[in-house]
Design an enzyme around this catalytic site. Structure first.
Site, PDB file in Angstrom:
ATOM      1  N   HIS A   1      82.319 -13.495  11.828  1.00 32.77           N
ATOM      2  CA  HIS A   1      82.355 -14.424  12.973  1.00 32.77           C
ATOM      3  C   HIS A   1      80.964 -14.679  13.525  1.00 32.77           C
ATOM      4  CE1 HIS A   1      86.528 -15.210  13.117  1.00 32.77           C
ATOM      5  NE2 HIS A   1      86.858 -13.943  13.225  1.00 32.77           N
TER       6      HIS A   1
ATOM      7  N   ARG B   1      75.906 -17.618  10.894  1.00 32.75           N
ATOM      8  CA  ARG B   1      75.384 -18.907  11.353  1.00 32.75           C
ATOM      9  C   ARG B   1      75.513 -19.963  10.260  1.00 32.75           C
ATOM     10  NH1 ARG B   1      75.979 -19.594  16.329  1.00 32.75           N
ATOM     11  NH2 ARG B   1      77.694 -18.322  15.669  1.00 32.75           N
TER      12      ARG B   1
ATOM     13  N   ARG C   1      92.370  -8.302   2.630  1.00 35.48           N
ATOM     14  CA  ARG C   1      91.418  -9.419   2.800  1.00 35.48           C
ATOM     15  C   ARG C   1      90.020  -8.849   2.652  1.00 35.48           C
ATOM     16  NH1 ARG C   1      91.868 -14.022   6.547  1.00 35.48           N
ATOM     17  NH2 ARG C   1      90.275 -15.473   5.831  1.00 35.48           N
TER      18      ARG C   1
ATOM     19  N   TYR D   1      85.372  -7.755  11.187  1.00 38.78           N
ATOM     20  CA  TYR D   1      86.190  -6.867  12.031  1.00 38.78           C
ATOM     21  C   TYR D   1      85.997  -5.397  11.614  1.00 38.78           C
ATOM     22  CZ  TYR D   1      88.488 -11.074  13.824  1.00 38.78           C
ATOM     23  OH  TYR D   1      88.740 -12.283  14.421  1.00 38.78           O
TER      24      TYR D   1
ATOM     25  N   SER E   1      96.656 -16.247   7.498  1.00 41.37           N
ATOM     26  CA  SER E   1      96.804 -15.765   8.864  1.00 41.37           C
ATOM     27  C   SER E   1      96.051 -16.654   9.842  1.00 41.37           C
ATOM     28  CB  SER E   1      96.246 -14.344   8.952  1.00 41.37           C
ATOM     29  OG  SER E   1      96.235 -13.928  10.294  1.00 41.37           O
TER      30      SER E   1
ATOM     31  N   GLU F   1      86.474 -37.720  28.982  1.00 41.16           N
ATOM     32  CA  GLU F   1      86.801 -36.577  28.122  1.00 41.16           C
ATOM     33  C   GLU F   1      87.944 -36.869  27.168  1.00 41.16           C
ATOM     34  OE1 GLU F   1      86.834 -32.894  30.178  1.00 41.16           O
ATOM     35  OE2 GLU F   1      84.896 -33.336  31.078  1.00 41.16           O
TER      36      GLU F   1
HETATM   37  P1  NAP Z   1      80.819 -38.172  26.699  1.00 38.26           P
HETATM   38  O1  NAP Z   1      81.103 -36.918  26.019  1.00 38.26           O
HETATM   39  O2  NAP Z   1      81.379 -38.411  28.040  1.00 38.26           O
HETATM   40  O3  NAP Z   1      79.235 -38.290  26.772  1.00 38.26           O
HETATM   41  C1  NAP Z   1      78.607 -39.355  27.395  1.00 38.26           C
HETATM   42  C2  NAP Z   1      77.117 -39.068  27.522  1.00 38.26           C
HETATM   43  O4  NAP Z   1      76.518 -40.168  28.166  1.00 38.26           O
HETATM   44  C3  NAP Z   1      76.809 -37.852  28.314  1.00 38.26           C
HETATM   45  O5  NAP Z   1      75.822 -37.131  27.588  1.00 38.26           O
HETATM   46  C4  NAP Z   1      76.255 -38.374  29.631  1.00 38.26           C
HETATM   47  O6  NAP Z   1      75.242 -37.456  29.935  1.00 38.26           O
HETATM   48  C5  NAP Z   1      75.759 -39.762  29.295  1.00 38.26           C
HETATM   49  N1  NAP Z   1      75.981 -40.756  30.336  1.00 38.26           N
HETATM   50  C6  NAP Z   1      77.099 -40.961  31.079  1.00 38.26           C
HETATM   51  N2  NAP Z   1      76.930 -42.007  31.901  1.00 38.26           N
HETATM   52  C7  NAP Z   1      75.688 -42.489  31.686  1.00 38.26           C
HETATM   53  C8  NAP Z   1      74.932 -43.561  32.237  1.00 38.26           C
HETATM   54  N3  NAP Z   1      75.433 -44.341  33.191  1.00 38.26           N
HETATM   55  N4  NAP Z   1      73.681 -43.774  31.785  1.00 38.26           N
HETATM   56  C9  NAP Z   1      73.158 -42.976  30.832  1.00 38.26           C
HETATM   57  N5  NAP Z   1      73.820 -41.938  30.272  1.00 38.26           N
HETATM   58  C10 NAP Z   1      75.086 -41.708  30.694  1.00 38.26           C
HETATM   59  O7  NAP Z   1      81.256 -39.407  25.824  1.00 38.26           O
HETATM   60  P2  NAP Z   1      81.068 -39.734  24.279  1.00 38.26           P
HETATM   61  O8  NAP Z   1      79.905 -39.032  23.689  1.00 38.26           O
HETATM   62  O9  NAP Z   1      81.068 -41.211  24.254  1.00 38.26           O
HETATM   63  O10 NAP Z   1      82.357 -39.181  23.629  1.00 38.26           O
HETATM   64  C11 NAP Z   1      83.632 -39.704  23.987  1.00 38.26           C
HETATM   65  C12 NAP Z   1      84.705 -38.723  23.665  1.00 38.26           C
HETATM   66  O11 NAP Z   1      84.877 -38.665  22.254  1.00 38.26           O
HETATM   67  C13 NAP Z   1      84.333 -37.353  24.153  1.00 38.26           C
HETATM   68  O12 NAP Z   1      85.112 -36.992  25.255  1.00 38.26           O
HETATM   69  C14 NAP Z   1      84.586 -36.448  22.972  1.00 38.26           C
HETATM   70  O13 NAP Z   1      85.568 -35.488  23.275  1.00 38.26           O
HETATM   71  C15 NAP Z   1      85.093 -37.346  21.860  1.00 38.26           C
HETATM   72  N6  NAP Z   1      84.335 -37.002  20.667  1.00 38.26           N
HETATM   73  C16 NAP Z   1      84.509 -35.768  20.149  1.00 38.26           C
HETATM   74  C17 NAP Z   1      83.787 -35.398  19.071  1.00 38.26           C
HETATM   75  C18 NAP Z   1      83.978 -34.029  18.457  1.00 38.26           C
HETATM   76  O14 NAP Z   1      83.265 -33.680  17.541  1.00 38.26           O
HETATM   77  N7  NAP Z   1      84.928 -33.257  18.917  1.00 38.26           N
HETATM   78  C19 NAP Z   1      82.879 -36.260  18.495  1.00 38.26           C
HETATM   79  C20 NAP Z   1      82.717 -37.508  19.059  1.00 38.26           C
HETATM   80  C21 NAP Z   1      83.444 -37.866  20.161  1.00 38.26           C
HETATM   81  P3  NAP Z   1      74.352 -37.494  31.263  1.00 38.26           P
HETATM   82  O15 NAP Z   1      75.271 -37.990  32.347  1.00 38.26           O
HETATM   83  O16 NAP Z   1      73.901 -36.099  31.414  1.00 38.26           O
HETATM   84  O17 NAP Z   1      73.234 -38.401  30.946  1.00 38.26           O
END
Ligand code: NAP
Ligand code: FAD
Ligand code: SF4
Length: 683
Positions: free
Chosen positions: A266, A269, A228, A180, A38, A666
């Protein structure tokens, strides 16, 4: 207690003989041992979405699955998961299910409707529970059910099961686990009643047993009742093993046909289904119950490939295997396994990003590796009537998805990749302990390139002239790490995450990470880790998370005992608040807990004052501190890599941007693959 080897037909060796042995339930036979577990998709809640729900299940039934269980339907309004969520209480509601059950039966599969009363997990003010105890994960406090209310709820379950039968279902699954309502009655931690529905274990299980008994009474002997059962609660003061065995026996005696395994509440931890959980980590729990009952048992959680499923059955741990997300990822999983082609399976990597995260965010579920999931009628990869020559530049997730979907449709596709391997950043993701599954996606794409006839040119950075003459050009060149400008950013201690993850730089014992996004968290996990990955070693993983499948304590919990960190790590961000607040809805807490286990210092609201030979000077909550680090790893996000884009404008062919090359902010693989697949479906 190994299962007897099923008979083989013909001369061909059956690739997974136990998985494809039919299961005879007496009054009906299930064609194999695969249960599609499910999972709520968001298509259950409104009548207008039922044609889409029917198409979604039909594709899985056509793909060979034996038995399907729908997402949860509440037997009454109080049991809704959220306002106006799925429910089955009236004959006109039953009628609309016929299109779903007909679609499944047309392909030879069986289907059960799941009956789920949310109890104190219901996200609306009408919620009820055995006792007036608020769940830690819900802002609403439940009303205590009166004795008459308990009786009415049992009758509602029986009524909903009868309506399910009228709607064409082969049976129901009674959701008795995951915390649940039924589970809330069973457990002393949530049931403080002192009437006949609370107190002793017999009283606490009466609600569950009565529901099964009354459903059997209402629906007759030739109707599947799957129950379940919460076999490992993973909450303090959860059920003890002898209570679980007694419950299973009582449920069998009350008329259940099959018992399915439930792991965790749910509010637990301990992760139970996310990527870092080892494959089949909890099959032992099902195996432990098997000698105590004689009805078929189903093993669940993190079973995603046929060899894993076959081993569980061959070792006699269970009689069926349940998979929900793996069948979202690949509707033809069963058919491919039956043909002995596991390499053709698009494996669920247990990321939760497009399925559970969507459901928890009230959007329709889908799948990161298969954006068609739950969009079967809307995202169609139809053969093209006008084949084109298409160039795709960049073989990361976006380029791979675009190239293979376009080629599947009949286009002639050339895929250019600058490095000597496909995968782009996914290759780095797969190096993070706990993300080993990501390699499966790359294996699948390699298979798809061959299968669809994409011409792959590795170690090739095409010049604009090379791309002349293509009808369409797709730029999937990904991203470049963002440059930072804090004082000392050019000091030799400062390195980028690409160098660290690729192994070109091995940081010292003390490391600061600038940027606490998804990559900052992953780099921290990479740096504190040493030795085998717990995700590949179930015993080590259980020790790290404090799981005791031997049930020394009720609930199967012991204090976590993680290995010491390989490095001292500071994870920093400039924005105020707790690092990791923007991580995945259902997995962010796991990333935070993992780093907490490894004593990572996590700080928000940090000002970077400068890097020097003595370390990294920062201001945290107004106090200037010198972090005595050997390295500072920059994980500060990315910018699109569009260096080719302008040069291609004069070629006269349409140029499309997908994935990180389009928008880096993002960006994740979910968006990259979905955007690229949708473009390829239109070309
Ligand atoms: P991010 O999520 O945009 O994080 C970038 C980090 O850098 C933020 O913490 C930001 O925080 C900091 N930052 C931004 N500009 C900065 C600057 N000029 N100087 C210093 N710090 C700066 O990017 P990412 O970590 O590179 O990840 C990229 C994408 O990969 C993300 O959007 C994510 O969705 C994906 N990803 C996903 C997963 C997952 O598990 N789902 C894992 C890895 C990556 P502050 O501005 O607060 O300092
Ligand atoms: P990329 O993956 O960057 O691929 C671009 C490709 O283009 C590369 O192979 C590059 O070599 C090639 N290229 C560039 N220029 C040229 C050129 N001129 N000619 C030929 N080839 C070229 N996402 C998630 O969704 N979930 C996660 O858990 C997750 N974890 C991650 C962990 C880490 C450590 C990292 C680094 C990333 C993670 N991501 C995750 C992010 C995810 O990998 C990216 O969002 C995704 O790879 C972006 O895909 P893309 O195809 O747009 O770009
Ligand atoms: Fe599996 Fe991730 Fe797809 Fe969900 S989104 S089905 S977890 S691969």
């Amino acid at each position: 207690m190994p299962s007897p080897m099923p008979a083989r037909t013909g001369n061909a060796p059956a690739p997974y003989p136990h998985l494809f042995a039919p299961l005879d339930l007496g009054f009906t036979t299930i064609r194999n041992r695969v249960l599609m577990g499910s999972m709520h998709t968001g298509l259950e809640d409104r009548a207008r979405d039922f044609p889409k729900l029917a198409a979604y299940f039909a594709e899985r039934a056509e793909g060979g699955v034996g038995l399907i269980v729908t997402g949860g339907f509440a037997p009454n309004i109080e049991g809704w998961l959220k306002p106006f969520a799925s429910r089955l209480g009236w004959p006109w509601e039953a009628r609309r299910h016929q299109q779903v059950t007909d679609a499944v039966h047309a392909h030879g599969a069986r289907i059960c409707l799941q009956l789920l009363h949310a109890g104190r997990y219901a996200f609306h003010p009408l919620l009820v529970a055995p006792s007036r105890l608020k769940a830690p994960i819900n802002p609403f406090t439940p009303r205590e059910l009166s004795a008459r209310g308990v009786e009415r709820t049992i009758a509602a379950f029986a009524n909903a099961a009868r309506l399910a039968r009228e709607g064409g279902y082969d049976g129901v699954e009674v959701m008795g686990s995951e915390g649940y309502l039924i589970n809330q009655f069973l457990s002393a931690r949530t049931n403080r009643r002192n009437d006949r529905w609370g107190g002793s274990p017999e009283n606490r299980m009466r609600f569950a047993v009565e529901i099964v008994r009354r459903i059997r009474e209402a629906c007759g002997p030739d109707f599947i009742i799957m129950y379940r059962l919460s076999m490992l609660e993973l909450v303090p003061d959860g059920l003890a093993w002898d209570e679980i065995v007694a419950q299973a026996k009582a449920i069998e005696a009350a008329g259940a046909t099959i018992i399915n395994t439930g792991i965790g509440w749910h509010e637990s931890r301990v992760p139970t289904i996310a990527t870092p959980v080892p494959r089949a980590a909890f099959a032992e729990v099902t195996a432990r119950l098997r000698p105590h009952v004689s009805l078929p048992l189903v093993a669940t959680n993190r079973i995603n490939m046929p060899d894993v499923a076959e081993r569980i059955l061959a070792d006699g741990k269970a009689d069926m295997v349940s998979m929900a997300r793996p069948l979202l990822a690949d509707p033809h999983w069963v058919r491919k396994a039956a043909a002995g082609r596991p390499e053709a399976i698009n494996t669920c990597i247990a990321c939760n990003q497009a399925c559970l995260d969507h459901v928890f965010n009230n959007t329709r579920a889908s799948c990161l590796v298969n954006p068609r999931a739950c969009h079967e009628t809307e995202l169609v990869y139809a053969p093209t009537a006008a084949p084109k020559r298409i160039a795709v530049v960049g073989a990361g997730p976006a380029g791979l998805a675009c190239a293979t979907v376009a080629a599947e449709r009949g286009h002639r596709v050339t895929l250019f990749e600058a490095s000597d391997a496909i995968g782009g950043q996914f290759n780095l993701a797969a190096r993070i302990p706990g993300k080993e599954e990501f390699r499966e996606t790359l294996r699948w794409f390699r298979h798809r390139i061959e299968e669809t006839g994409v011409e792959l040119r590795l170690s090739t950075t095409p010049e604009p002239d090379t791309l002349r003459g293509y009808d369409e050009i797709v730029l999937a060149t990904g991203v470049l790490p963002r440059k930072v400008d804090f004082p000392g950013h050019d000091h030799p201690k400062v390195v980028g995450y690409l160098d660290v993850l690729a192994g070109r730089v091995v940081p010292g014992r003390r490391v600061a990470i600038v940027g606490a996004g998804g990559i900052g968290f992953d780099v921290a996990a990479f740096l504190v880790h040493d030795g085998p990955s717990p995700s590949l070693d179930p015993a080590l993983w259980m020790r790290e998370w404090g799981v005791d499948p031997a049930f020394a304590a009720p609930g199967g919990l012991v204090p976590p005992d993680p290995l010491p960190p390989a490095r001292e790590v500071w994870l920093l961000q400039r924005s105020p608040g707790r690092p990791g607040a923007r991580l995945g809805r259902t997995t962010g807490w796991i990333h935070r807990a993992t780093l907490k286990h490894k004593r990572v210092h996590m700080h928000g609201g940090v000002e970077y004052l400068g890097v020097g030979d003595d370390g990294f000077r920062v201001r945290i909550e107004g106090e200037v501190r010198l972090l005595p680090v050997d390295h500072v790893v920059v994980c500060a996000g990315q910018e699109p890599d569009r260096r080719l884009f302008d040069a291609l404008q004069g070629l006269g062919s349409p140029v499309h941007l997908v994935g990180g090359a389009d928008v880096a902010a993002e960006l994740d693989a979910k968006r990259a693959i979905a955007q690229a697949s949708r473009l390829a479906a239109r070309l």
